[in-house]
Design a protein around this motif. Sequence first.
Motif, PDB file in Angstrom:
ATOM      1  N   GLY A  70       0.948  -1.289  -0.003  1.00  0.00           N
ATOM      2  CA  GLY A  70       0.116   0.087  -0.011  1.00  0.00           C
ATOM      3  C   GLY A  70       0.860   1.220   0.099  1.00  0.00           C
ATOM      4  N   SER A  71       1.832   1.505   0.857  1.00  0.00           N
ATOM      5  CA  SER A  71       2.587   2.545   0.643  1.00  0.00           C
ATOM      6  C   SER A  71       3.536   2.701  -0.008  1.00  0.00           C
ATOM      7  N   PHE A  72       4.027   1.363  -0.792  1.00  0.00           N
ATOM      8  CA  PHE A  72       4.964   1.210  -1.825  1.00  0.00           C
ATOM      9  C   PHE A  72       4.198   1.831  -2.933  1.00  0.00           C
ATOM     10  N   GLY A  73       3.057   1.235  -3.424  1.00  0.00           N
ATOM     11  CA  GLY A  73       2.225   2.017  -4.214  1.00  0.00           C
ATOM     12  C   GLY A  73       1.933   3.572  -4.391  1.00  0.00           C
ATOM     13  N   LEU A  74       1.801   3.845  -3.060  1.00  0.00           N
ATOM     14  CA  LEU A  74       1.602   5.563  -3.025  1.00  0.00           C
ATOM     15  C   LEU A  74       2.764   6.180  -3.450  1.00  0.00           C
ATOM     16  N   ILE A  75       3.859   5.750  -2.841  1.00  0.00           N
ATOM     17  CA  ILE A  75       5.096   6.356  -3.170  1.00  0.00           C
ATOM     18  C   ILE A  75       5.419   6.579  -4.709  1.00  0.00           C
ATOM     19  N   HIS A  76       5.185   5.289  -5.420  1.00  0.00           N
ATOM     20  CA  HIS A  76       5.300   5.298  -6.865  1.00  0.00           C
ATOM     21  C   HIS A  76       4.414   6.234  -7.666  1.00  0.00           C
TER      22      HIS A  76
END
Length: 150
Positions: free
Chosen positions: A127-133
């Motif tokens: 979730g946070s990884f996708g948000l950063i991208h």
Amino acid sequence: MTCEVRAIPVYTAKDYPRIRQLPGADDMPATWEEWHADFEAAKAERLHRRDFTRAKVLIRPGKFKGWLAENSFSATEHARQLYAQERLDSKRAREEGRRELEKMLIASWQQLYIRPRRVAYHPPDHGSFGLIHAVIAGLFFAWLAHHWLG
């Protein structure tokens, strides 16, 4: 394969007269030189027979006298042999204990430092990884739009 090691009481030239003065030591040769000649002859015979199951144990008069008093013995040949054997067995037990302790320390050291450690794997939170991208991609597109559209 282990073999029983028998102790051989030995004396220094300086200590020999003091040991000879102890009660019951009258079975010893009169001088250290006589005792030493007998000792060397017996040693040569053991070497000839390839009998390597003997160990020299130095007998000190002060400690030996204390041991005699503690055990109510006189300084006979049997008592000298018994004392030497006790000292040898005690020394070998200490050495064996030291070797066992070293083995334990080496094994614990290997467990801590040499063997690979198991580390728990925690996969990244997508979730946070996708948000950063998404944020990076948005900034990139904003930059592109700014340069294309001028």
